[in-house]
Structures are given as C-alpha cells and as structure tokens.
Design an enzyme around this catalytic site. Structure first.
Site, PDB file in Angstrom:
ATOM      1  N   GLY A   1       0.830  -1.207   0.000  1.00  0.00           N
ATOM      2  CA  GLY A   1       0.000   0.000   0.000  1.00  0.00           C
ATOM      3  C   GLY A   1       0.862   1.253   0.000  1.00  0.00           C
ATOM      4  N   TYR A   2       1.239   1.695  -1.180  1.00  0.00           N
ATOM      5  CA  TYR A   2       2.120   2.866  -1.311  1.00  0.00           C
ATOM      6  C   TYR A   2       1.403   4.053  -1.962  1.00  0.00           C
ATOM      7  CZ  TYR A   2       6.785   1.147   0.095  1.00  0.00           C
ATOM      8  OH  TYR A   2       7.879   0.725   0.792  1.00  0.00           O
ATOM      9  N   SER A   3       1.167   3.943  -3.293  1.00  0.00           N
ATOM     10  CA  SER A   3       0.623   5.087  -4.036  1.00  0.00           C
ATOM     11  C   SER A   3      -0.773   5.447  -3.564  1.00  0.00           C
ATOM     12  CB  SER A   3       0.547   4.758  -5.528  1.00  0.00           C
ATOM     13  OG  SER A   3       1.810   4.516  -6.048  1.00  0.00           O
TER      14      SER A   3
ATOM     15  N   SER B   1      -1.001  -3.855  -6.071  1.00  0.00           N
ATOM     16  CA  SER B   1      -0.978  -5.060  -6.905  1.00  0.00           C
ATOM     17  C   SER B   1      -1.641  -6.234  -6.205  1.00  0.00           C
ATOM     18  CB  SER B   1       0.469  -5.444  -7.225  1.00  0.00           C
ATOM     19  OG  SER B   1       1.138  -4.347  -7.766  1.00  0.00           O
TER      20      SER B   1
ATOM     21  N   GLU C   1      12.042  -3.303  -5.052  1.00  0.00           N
ATOM     22  CA  GLU C   1      10.969  -3.348  -6.039  1.00  0.00           C
ATOM     23  C   GLU C   1      11.498  -2.965  -7.414  1.00  0.00           C
ATOM     24  OE1 GLU C   1       7.805  -0.529  -5.503  1.00  0.00           O
ATOM     25  OE2 GLU C   1       6.500  -1.546  -6.933  1.00  0.00           O
TER      26      GLU C   1
ATOM     27  N   GLU D   1      11.017   8.934 -15.279  1.00  0.00           N
ATOM     28  CA  GLU D   1      11.489  10.294 -15.010  1.00  0.00           C
ATOM     29  C   GLU D   1      11.991  10.423 -13.576  1.00  0.00           C
ATOM     30  OE1 GLU D   1       8.752   9.464 -16.658  1.00  0.00           O
ATOM     31  OE2 GLU D   1       9.435  10.135 -18.626  1.00  0.00           O
TER      32      GLU D   1
END
Lengths: 388, 379
Positions: free
Chosen positions: A131-133, A165, A248, A372
């Site tokens: 659970g990141y973004s 995911s 990751e 980027e």
C-alpha cells in the site's frame, strides 16, 4: 570448495527425489505462478513442491533458518538456483513478501516482528500487498495522506491507496501512512502492517487497457492496526519505504530479461527468412538485432551490479539504472513483438496474447517510480547534480 | 567469473591512469597534431609503455611477455580512451600479439613476440580495401610464384601503417572477390620491394595509411595461419582489435560523461547552475545509464576472450555495436551540453568526438556489427 561441491551433490540428489514431474515443465502462463496465501488455489503438485521446499527453507534460501529461511550463503544459494535450472524446476513460490517485505523486515524489523511475519511468507501461507501510491501521491509518493491515529493500545487507519498489486488476492498489506501532519513531508510517514481480514479494509480491482486487473484500489475506513506492527521508528517510515523501493525497482527492471524466448526467434517464426537467409523485413531485422544486443548488455549489467554489490563496490542508486533501462527495454521488446506479429498480434484472445503483454508493459515505466523519477535519482545521487 | 576487476587488474588500472594523465594526456595528441609530427605518436611515451609491460600484456611468458590477458589489455585501452593517447598499442600489443601468439608458427612466434613485448617492433593490420569494413571482400591477389607468393593490390584505413615494421595483409589465393574461402594472411615487411605506404590525414589526428602492393614477393614462411583459410585467423585478430577499440571507446565515453557532469555543476545561466535544470539532468542521467550498459558488455567480451576465445565472437560483436553507439552518444551529448565552448578547438570535447568516430568505424561500425550479430543468430 570441497564443501560447495558436496552441497551441490546433495542438492542435486534432493531435487531429483523431491521435485514433482509436473513442476519441471515450463509454465504455460503467468497463471501457473504460485503466489500462495489463504485464497490461493494450489494444484496438488504445486502444494507438494511448495511444502517440500519450504520445509528445507529453500523458498527463501538466504533468509536465516529461525525465520523460515534456508540459511544458505550466497554461493550455496547460487548452486541451488543452478541445480533448479538444471532440471528446469519451477520457482516454488513468488510473492511480494519474499521480494519486498521480507528484505525490509530483515533490515528494520524487531526479532518478534520477524518471528511473526517471515515464516508464513516463507511457507506461502500469507500473501502480502503493497500500500504505497495514493490518488494524489504517485511519482510524488511522499505527499501521501492516508491517516494513522494513535488510539492508545492500537492505531486507526483512514484513507485510500491505489495501484495496490493483487490486493484483492492478498491477506495482509504493508502500508505507508502519515502519522505526523505537522512535520515536513518525508518526516511524518510511518510503515505499518495491516491485516486485511477486517471490515475496515476493502478492495476494488482496476481494469487496465490490457483487459486484466492486476491492480486494485484499497480503502481504509477506521481500519485497525496493532501497535506492535509498526516497522522501524514512528515517523521514520520513509527510510523503510526507500529501502524497499530499491528491491521493487530491481524486481520490475528485471522483468522481461530472464527466460524469455529471444525476439529474433519469434520474428523469424512470424516473418520468415528471405532467399539469403535474412529476416524478410530488413528494417525489423535491424531493430531486432539492436534490441537483442541491448538486451544482452542489460543482462550483463544486472550481473555486474550484483557482483559489484557482493564485492562491496556497488552504489545503491544503480537500482535506478536497472529500473529505468529494464522497463524502457521491456516496452521496446513488446513493441518489436507486436511489429513481428502483424495482425496475429492484434487479436484479443487468451490471457497470453502478445497484445495484452504489450499493453501491460506500458505500466512498467510508471509503477515503482516512473522513468522520469529514476532519471532524477540518477542525476542527483550518482552524478551529484545540484537541486534547484 | 565475477564481473568485477580482480586486484591485479585494479592495480594496473590505477597505474595506467596515473601514467597517462601525467605523461600522455589529450594535450599530447594536440601537440602531435599541431606540430605535424611525422610518427603520429610520441616514441618516448611508447618506450615507457613497453618498460611498464603494456606491450607484453598479451605475450606469453615463454616469449618474454607477462600474458595478463584481454581484461588487462582492455583496462589499459580504456585508460588510453580517457586521455586519447596516440600509440601503436592497439595494432601491435593487442592485434599483433594476438596474431602471433594464437595463430603463428613456432618460428614466427620466436621472431616476433619478443620484439613486440620489448616494444621494438610495430605491426599493422592491412585488411580493408574500400571505405566500409568488409574483411571477406578481398581483391588483393597473392599468386604462387616459385616457393612463395607475389602480392598485388591496394589496402586502406591501415592503422599505424606508415610506422609499422611488419604489415599483416589479407590477400586472395583462391575464389572470387567476395568469397569467404580463399583468403590468406601474409607477413609483409613494410620495407619490402614493391610496398608503398602513404599516410592518410585523419580527422582524429591518429595514424592511418593507404598501402599499395606492386608485385611484392614473399616466401611461403610469410603465411600466417592456413593458406585459403585465412578469414578465420583474420577474424580472431580483428576480434581482439574490436574488443580493444570497445574498451578504448568505453574510456572515452566515461571521460565525456564525467567532464560534462562537472561542467553542469559549474556553468551558470539564468542565474542558476545549469545542472539544476531537469532537461539537462535527464540527458546526463540517460547517458549514464547507456554508459553503464556499454561497460558491462565490453567487460563480458574481454572476459570471454580470456576464458573461452572460441565463443567470444558474438560478444565482441555486441560489445563493439553497443559501445560504438554509446560512445557516439556520449561525445554528441557532451558537445551539446557544453554549448558553444564545446565547438571550439581549444576545448577537448572535439578531440573525443573525432577519435570516437574513427574508433567506431575501424574494423566494423555498429551497423556492421549488428548485421553480423543477426547472421550469427540465424536471422
């Protein structure tokens, strides 16, 4: 060295005796991969192979034995990989627990946390999600706003994560949460483990352009997290997050390199050769040759970076080079497979379609930090260019 | 084999860097160019290299060498690529030594390897006959004549041709002009009757020559390798040269990248250090990534030349194709990011751009290598 040879011999014999025949056949698709967890439907040989390997600690060969690992040295683990490849044995278990949470817990977790969480990962009993973004914290991950409040003997979590995911198939989730709204953005983040089997946690799959739904939205509504499941120091979760992201990145960057059928072979099958024995489409031939050369150079770079790390010469920021180049390369590879396949590649058929893989690859240079963002990291951390 | 330099190679690298930056930096090449030096390299520097054992790096111990192998040879070439040091190192210490030690008869080895090791002899490879590298395209003829052969033809782009003691020349003993079979390699002394060598004025200010062979008589002992089966020998020698050039270009690319990164940290425009601009950061970071990939494939090719030379061909091909493109990207990006000053002769960037262009073309450019790679992959 004699010890290593003995180890190789024992390993070879054990694998021969214990790897089921079905687990020595190439995987037909991604659906054959074993992710484990409470919701996973194992075939009989899959379960047998996993249990036997987990018993030896060889699902995570280099983890310490007390946490479910095999306690192998790097050299022994390499021998195990080679011997598995020799009989074409499948990997018994793959998971975010192995690739991501495990390394982070081994570095930042307490002994109790390791004892509680690592063995179930090694045995494939618990499947983890990341659970990141968040909807408003993508490339700028540190802008995350999921709130975590101290309620005395436990925490309460509220907020939304996105691009988690396989969250709909997972049992637990490791989450980046904000524990201090006053501090500067990197200094108010904590890393916490949350059991997803509670009413406060819900997931919703996101359908992608490839038609598949490998990602979810995950919602936290007064979800409960235990105090002892905070990893690392309170408000220092960014350190853990960064460490875990390097793992990751290496994982995503490495996709599309190992075990793939060479592009040239696919192009020959699809397009054919002309009378002089060259690929019938000369422009495609040139593109494929250059891409195969770059693919080799990338593979050797992964090897070199790993060897340098072993020799204590590496720089951690090289994971950004691997992530950047590996994902951009994978997109290029899939474009060339589409070029090779013509209208065959444009059909919307089964799960193994070239088209689905092609569309899926577009996410590679976005997930885990965009290309980027990787270039920013290389510029700042390796080339040491100044910040504005 | 781990893809890191061992201690010995690491020490050699430091020694080479120290010597070349101190005694043979880019300013030496500039001076050779400006004073139109007839040799095209500094003989004192060349003697010093021989004393340090660089000319014997690929010569077996039995013949007076130190035989450290291709990784070591590449380490030296890479450092030379950083300083653009002009010398017959590639043509002699890498290609000449490879030719004799791998393919020479005992007599040829005894005669030439000790001289190469001592820095007393310079060799040059005469292969190409037209502008684009094509080792199997050989119009130069070698007709049987008495106990030996009589050679006629023209060669071009012969690196170190005008300063060489011995030319290694490909000529046709059978077959048609583009056939792979029927090529033979000959050892032709530069001062043999009928040999004329004309130095070419090259963009990189380094040595290259046109060689004309007019009824040049050589004995049967002058054959290197097999009669009619010379292409395989030639490819072995060329691959050593290609790997050496790839290592050299790797050094040039790294130097360009580092010089550019330093410049980005100094130069101010719009009231800011230009290295803070993301447009430039991303160009530099992309270049860094490409250089890292190039370094990896070059190291792998050199390691394979040491460990399994018969399997090195496809890796050498990949190395020269990749590094050639990376090094050209590096010089082009270096010039662009330096802005106007990069266009001046006073600044070194131009020297790198010119040399890399030549190194990239020598013994097959990236297109040549990619085509060969595809053929080796059966497509």
């Amino acid at each position: 060295m004699a010890d290593l040879e003995a180890f190789r011999q024992e390993t070879r014999e054990w694998l021969e005796a214990n790897c089921p025949e079905e687990m020595r056949k190439p995987m037909q698709s991604e659906a054959d991969a074993v992710w484990g967890g409470k919701k996973f439907k194992f075939s009989e040989p899959q379960k047998l192979w996993l249990d036997r390997m987990a018993e030896k600690g060889w699902t995570v060969p280099e983890w310490p034995t007390e946490y479910g690992g095999g306690g192998l040295s790097k050299a022994e683990a390499k021998i195990l990989r080679e011997e598995m490849q020799r009989i074409k044995a499948r990997v018994p278990l793959q998971s975010f627990g192995i690739w991501m949470l495990g390394p982070a817990l081994l570095k930042y977790g307490t002994h109790e946390q390791k004892l509680e969480h690592l063995p179930p990962i090694a045995r494939g009993e618990i499947r983890w999600a990341q659970g990141y973004s968040e909807p408003n914290a993508g490339s700028d991950l540190a802008a995350l706003m999921t709130k975590c409040e101290d309620k005395g003997d436990h925490y309460i979590v509220n907020g939304q994560k996105i691009w988690t995911s396989y969250a709909d198939k997972a049992d637990w989730i490791f989450v980046l949460v904000r524990t201090d709204f006053q501090a500067s953005k990197h200094n108010g983040i904590s890393f916490i483990l949350v059991d997803m089997d509670q009413p406060g946690v819900t997931t919703k799959p996101i359908k992608l352009i490839s038609g598949a739904s490998p990602f979810c939205e995950t919602f936290f509504d007064d979800a409960r997290a235990e105090k002892h499941n905070l990893v690392g120091e309170l408000n220092r979760g960014w350190d853990v997050a960064k460490y875990l992201l390097t793992h990751e990145r290496e994982m995503i960057g490495g996709m599309g390199s190992g075990g793939m059928r060479p592009m040239g072979d696919i192009a020959v099958q699809q397009v054919g050769l002309n009378e002089t024995g060259q690929l019938a489409d000369p422009f495609l031939r040139a593109d494929v040759a250059r891409a195969e050369i770059d693919g080799m150079a990338f593979m050797f770079t992964m090897e070199r970076v790993a060897d340098e790390a072993k020799a204590g010469q590496g720089t951690g920021a090289n994971s950004s080079v691997l992530k950047y180049y590996g994902t951009e390369f994978n997109k290029r590879r899939l474009e060339l497979l589409m070029d090779s396949s013509g209208s065959d590649g444009l059909e919307w058929g089964g799960e193994d379609d070239v088209a689905r893989g092609w569309l899926r690859s577009k996410g590679n240079s976005i997930e885990g930090g965009t290309s980027e963002v990787q270039l920013n990291i290389i510029a700042k951390r390796i080339l040491q260019l100044p910040s504005a | 084999m781990a893809m890191v330099l061992n201690e010995e190679a690491g020490m050699l690298k430091d020694a080479a860097k120290g010597f070349l930056t101190g005694s043979a930096p880019v300013s030496q090449l500039r001076k050779l160019r400006d004073e139109k030096n007839e040799d095209g390299f500094d003989r004192k520097t060349w003697s010093a290299m021989a004393e340090m054992g660089w000319t014997s790096v690929l010569v077996p111990e039995d013949f007076g060498g130190v035989e450290m192998g291709y990784v070591a040879a590449g380490v030296i070439a890479e450092e030379m690529g950083r300083t653009l040091t002009a010398s017959p190192y590639l043509s002699t210490a890498i290609m000449g030594a490879t030719a004799f030690s791998r393919f020479g008869t005992d007599a040829q080895k005894s005669e030439w390897l000790p001289r190469i090791a001592a820095g007393d002899a310079i060799t040059a490879i005469a292969v190409d006959e037209s502008g684009k590298h094509a080792p199997s395209k050989v119009a130069t003829t070698a007709e049987r004549s008495g106990n030996g052969f009589k050679l006629n033809g023209r060669k071009t782009f012969v690196a170190e041709g005008h300063v060489a003691d011995m030319l290694i020349v490909s000529a046709r003993t059978a077959g048609s002009e583009t056939e792979a079979e029927g090529i033979t390699l000959f050892l032709v002394p530069r001062d043999a009757a009928g040999v004329s060598v004309e130095r070419s004025d090259m963009v990189d200010s380094r040595n290259s020559a046109r060689v004309t062979l007019d009824n040049v008589e050589v004995t049967a002992d002058a054959v290197l390798g097999e009669v009619d089966g010379g292409l395989k020998t030639l490819e072995g020698v060329l691959d050593a040269g290609r790997a050496g050039l790839s290592a050299e270009m790797s050094g040039s690319a790294q130097q360009c990248l580092e010089t550019t990164a330093s410049y980005l940290k100094e130069r101010k425009q719009f009231g800011a250090i230009i290295g803070t601009f993301q447009a430039l950061q991303h160009r530099a970071a992309h270049l860094y990534s490409e250089v890292e990939l190039g370094k990896s494939v070059v190291l792998k090719a050199l390691q394979t030349l040491d460990a399994a030379p018969d399997h090195a061909a496809i890796l050498v091909c990949a190395a020269k194709a990749k590094m050639g493109q990376v090094a050209q990207l590096a010089t082009q990006e270096a010039l662009q990011m330096h802005g106007g000053i990069g266009m001046t002769d006073e600044y070194d960037v131009g020297f790198f751009m010119k040399r890399v262009r030549v190194a990239e073309a020598l013994y097959g450019d990236a297109n040549f290598q990619a085509d060969k790679f595809a053929r080796m992959r059966n497509y």
